[in-house]
Every structure is written in C-alpha cells, then in structure tokens.
Design an enzyme around this catalytic site. Structure first.
Site, PDB file in Angstrom:
ATOM      1  N   TYR A   5      -0.716   7.236   3.298  1.00 48.85           N
ATOM      2  CA  TYR A   5      -0.247   6.236   4.606  1.00 48.85           C
ATOM      3  C   TYR A   5       1.240   6.094   4.429  1.00 48.85           C
ATOM      4  O   TYR A   5       1.865   6.873   3.652  1.00 48.85           O
ATOM      5  CB  TYR A   5      -1.066   4.825   4.466  1.00 48.85           C
ATOM      6  CG  TYR A   5      -2.560   5.075   4.715  1.00 48.85           C
ATOM      7  CD1 TYR A   5      -3.011   5.564   5.847  1.00 48.85           C
ATOM      8  CD2 TYR A   5      -3.411   4.929   3.642  1.00 48.85           C
ATOM      9  CE1 TYR A   5      -4.294   5.571   6.200  1.00 48.85           C
ATOM     10  CE2 TYR A   5      -5.060   4.988   3.931  1.00 48.85           C
ATOM     11  CZ  TYR A   5      -5.217   5.295   5.049  1.00 48.85           C
ATOM     12  OH  TYR A   5      -6.727   5.507   5.440  1.00 48.85           O
ATOM     13  N   HIS A  49      -2.669   7.024  -0.976  1.00 49.57           N
ATOM     14  CA  HIS A  49      -3.481   7.567  -0.094  1.00 49.57           C
ATOM     15  C   HIS A  49      -3.132   8.082   1.061  1.00 49.57           C
ATOM     16  O   HIS A  49      -3.938   8.349   2.071  1.00 49.57           O
ATOM     17  CB  HIS A  49      -4.772   6.578   0.395  1.00 49.57           C
ATOM     18  CG  HIS A  49      -5.368   5.981  -0.914  1.00 49.57           C
ATOM     19  ND1 HIS A  49      -6.137   4.761  -0.598  1.00 49.57           N
ATOM     20  CD2 HIS A  49      -5.284   6.053  -2.376  1.00 49.57           C
ATOM     21  CE1 HIS A  49      -6.502   4.448  -2.003  1.00 49.57           C
ATOM     22  NE2 HIS A  49      -6.132   5.296  -2.931  1.00 49.57           N
ATOM     23  N   HIS A  55       0.746  -1.246  -0.070  1.00 47.75           N
ATOM     24  CA  HIS A  55      -0.030  -0.046   0.191  1.00 47.75           C
ATOM     25  C   HIS A  55       0.899   1.111  -0.019  1.00 47.75           C
ATOM     26  O   HIS A  55       1.300   1.672   1.063  1.00 47.75           O
ATOM     27  CB  HIS A  55      -0.933   0.086   1.264  1.00 47.75           C
ATOM     28  CG  HIS A  55      -1.915   1.022   1.052  1.00 47.75           C
ATOM     29  ND1 HIS A  55      -2.030   1.956   0.336  1.00 47.75           N
ATOM     30  CD2 HIS A  55      -3.304   1.158   1.887  1.00 47.75           C
ATOM     31  CE1 HIS A  55      -3.168   2.711   0.560  1.00 47.75           C
ATOM     32  NE2 HIS A  55      -3.994   2.015   1.291  1.00 47.75           N
TER      33      HIS A  55
HETATM   34  C1  PHB Z   1     -10.174   3.749   5.179  1.00 45.07           C
HETATM   35  O1  PHB Z   1     -10.126   2.897   5.996  1.00 45.07           O
HETATM   36  O2  PHB Z   1     -10.875   4.612   5.018  1.00 45.07           O
HETATM   37  C2  PHB Z   1      -9.363   3.798   4.003  1.00 45.07           C
HETATM   38  C3  PHB Z   1      -8.172   2.421   4.222  1.00 45.07           C
HETATM   39  C4  PHB Z   1      -7.205   2.506   3.284  1.00 45.07           C
HETATM   40  C5  PHB Z   1      -7.193   3.417   2.088  1.00 45.07           C
HETATM   41  C6  PHB Z   1      -8.304   4.474   2.010  1.00 45.07           C
HETATM   42  C7  PHB Z   1      -9.236   4.320   2.842  1.00 45.07           C
HETATM   43  O3  PHB Z   1      -6.173   3.310   1.058  1.00 45.07           O
END
Ligand code: PHB
Length: 375
Positions: free
Chosen positions: A184, A182, A179
């Site tokens: 993270y 977004h 991942h």
């Molecule tokens: C979420 O839990 O809202 C979430 C998690 C991972 C992502 C995007 C949203 O990549």
C-alpha cells in the site's frame, strides 16, 4: 514419528496469557487481533455492529486489538465506500463508540491508519474523480500508469496521517498503527519497484524510507512522546509474495534505523507464515530479526492457529488447526513479544479464551462455511 498434534502434548499456553508492560502500553495478554479489512462501514462510518464485533474479541482474552485499515483524509486513500474513514465527525463518533465498548470489556485498541496508494482502481467510490496516487505512478506490476505525487501532495498526505493520529488520541484510542506493509502507499515508497523517484524520496534504501519516517515524525509531533506508535511492515506484497525490501540483515538494519529514529515504539512484522526463518543461517523469523536489530518490542503474525496460508483459504480451501507448539517455543525464547492472530479470530471471537482454557476441540475450523457466519 510421534504425533505432536494432540492436546496432551501441547506445551503450556501460559506464555500467551502473560501480561506485558511496555511503559507506554500495558497489555493483559500477548494476543493481538490482526487488522483485517471488513468493508462493513457504509459511507465510511463504523456503526454499533462494528463496536460489538471488536468488543466480542476484547471480552475473550485479546490483549490488543488493531482495527481493520481505516483511511486518512485524502480523496484517493481508498477505493471502497464501505471501508471506515478516520476523519469527519460521524466516522470519528463511530470510532469513539468502538473505543468505549472495547475499554468497557477491558481491552486495548489502536486504529490502523491506511492509504492504499496505487492499488486503488481509478474511478472507484467514494471519490471517483480522484486520481490514484503513488510515488512514481508505477503500479505493483511495475507498469507506469499515471504521474508521480508532487512534494506538495506528499506533504498534505503526511499532514493527514498526523491529523488522524491526533484524532486517535483525542477520542481515546490507546495508540496508532501506521500501515507500512503489503504494497500500500507507504510500502510503495519503501519498495524499489514502485519507487523510482530521483528526489530525496527515492534512490537509496534510506531515501526510500523518508516518506515513512516523515509520517512517523509528524504523528509523533501530533501525539507527544507517550502515545504508542506501531509501524506495520512486510517484505511481501499482496500480489507479490516473493518480494523483499531487505535481502540481508545488514540491509534490514539500514532500512529500520530511520524508522526507529523517527519514533516507532513497536514494530508489527507481517509474514505469511510465522515459523519461516527470515534469512539463511538463523532460525529467527522476521519479527525476531527486527527485535534483535532495533531492541524494540515486536509483534509476529502469519497463519497462527491455521495450517493454510493467507488468501489460499479464501479461495475455498479449508484450513485445519496448526500445531501451536512452535509459536510457544519462540515466545518462550523472547524472539518476539506479541502474537497477532488474523483469520482464526475473524471466524471465532472466542479463539483466545478457548486456547487459554485448552478447549481445542471447540475451535472453529477455518473454511468457507465458517466465513459465511462472521460476527
Ligand atoms: C485486503 O483487503 O485484502 C487487505 C487489506 C490490507 C492488507 C492486506 C489485505 O494489509
């Protein structure tokens, strides 16, 4: 204006259901289940209900399942005690059962390996004592809230990703997804706003890819040459839809080159709306550009099967079904290879079978009501 949204005028959906052989990965359809957080794994252990949830999608024409984010062995990797772990005997046993169920149903599955970095609230479970970590101690709003990761801690996180990759292979998964999207942890290194390091992990665009590239290399070393590594990336961040890592195709190429050289097999290109051109002067979307630049297979994603965009729908707005012709035209042009479906598959395990059989009237509309009965 002619109506375009009737079953009669729908282009053939056959291209979504063609098999795809990538040498290291053979998929029965082009439909991928997008990773979606569920928080249904108490104490981080995915139980039989989790296995049944994924199995239902595999039984219904999904070629590749990418699991919800599952966290590597680091105390600050998540702030949610119900997000599944990807370490420890019990959690890995749970995952092995998920794999077995999905394989029995004829599907393929990879875990999405996750570390949330500084989006984790300090003091949250399962390890309230742990400090949240990030490249520069700067949150997504640009505020400095704690200390940067040391090189030693960076190395231990890289090793935790590699160990998870080795475990994924050992317990029978068909590959891994990292991942890197977004906002993270990995993306916090990639993004200028959150990475203000002055050592070799920060500064230029290429330096900002170093953490991601080191994780990819360590995972590659752990799994060998033939085990698929998918890298998920996005320009946007959950709280910053307008953010961009690369503002031009030239910058995107600079950004992608180290990741490609580190050993990525497939790029999963997250956008909020798959039909939007990524850069001016071309109709190609993000996955289209990444495929063109790297020559690697790509996965597109972004409101496929819906008309409303990500998160808006969770605020109570209902989403109708989008015209999927646009998607089919782009697939037929080989703009990308695979299509990830998120919300539509969350509410309807049989979404792909219904589309394949032309049962459009049976598709479950995405709205607050549908979200109450997920299974
Ligand atoms: C979420 O839990 O809202 C979430 C998690 C991972 C992502 C995007 C949203 O990549």
């Amino acid at each position: 204006m002619e109506k375009t949204n009737t079953t009669q005028q729908l282009k053939s959906v056959d291209s979504l259901f063609k098999s795809l052989s990538l040498g290291i990965l053979d998929l029965s359809t082009r439909i991928v289940m997008a990773p979606m957080t569920r928080s249904f794994s108490p104490d981080g252990i995915p139980g039989p209900d989790v296995a049944a949830y994924y199995r239902r999608r595999a039984e219904n024409g999904v070629g590749l399942i990418i699991t919800e984010g599952t966290v590597i062995n680091h105390p600050a990797a998540t702030g949610d005690p119900n997000v599944p772990h990807f370490y420890g005997e019990k959690a890995l046993e749970g995952w092995a059962n998920v794999v077995a169920e999905v394989h029995e149903a004829g599907g393929k599955i990879v875990p999405q390996l996750w570390h949330v970095g500084i989006t984790r609230r300090s003091g949250s479970l399962p390890h309230p004592e742990a400090q949240s970590v990030s490249p520069s101690g700067i949150n997504l709003q640009g505020e400095k809230i704690n200390e940067p990761l040391t090189e030693e801690e960076i190395n231990s996180i890289i090793q935790a990703f590699a160990l998870a990759a080795a475990d994924a292979k050992r317990i029978g998964f068909d590959g891994i997804e990292l991942h890197g999207a977004h906002g993270y942890l990995i993306d916090q290194f990639l993004w200028e706003r959150t990475n203000q390091r002055t050592d070799e992990y920060g500064g230029s665009m290429i330096a900002r890819t170093r953490f991601a590239a080191e994780i990819i290399k360590a995972c590659r070393l752990a799994v060998g040459p033939d085990f698929p590594i998918i890298f998920r990336m996005s320009q946007w961040k959950t709280s910053h839809y307008e953010a961009k890592l690369a503002a031009t195709p030239e910058l995107l190429e600079q950004f992608l080159t180290p990741l490609l050289e580190a050993g990525v097999d497939i790029f999963h290109c997250s956008t909020r709306r798959f039909w939007e051109p990524e850069f001016e002067g071309s109709n190609l979307n993000f996955a289209g550009w990444v495929k063109k630049i790297t020559g690697k297979p790509t996965i597109t994603v972004g409101a496929v099967g819906l008309t409303e965009d990500f998160l808006g729908a969770f605020r109570g707005k209902s989403s109708g079904l989008a015209d999927i012709n646009e998607l089919l035209v782009r697939m037929d042009n080989d703009e990308f290879d695979l299509v990830a479906i998120g919300r539509a598959l969350l509410i309807d395990p049989a979404w792909a079978s219904k589309v394949r059989e032309g049962r459009f009237d049976d598709l479950v509309p995405f709205n607050a009501e549908a979200l109450k009965t997920l299974y």
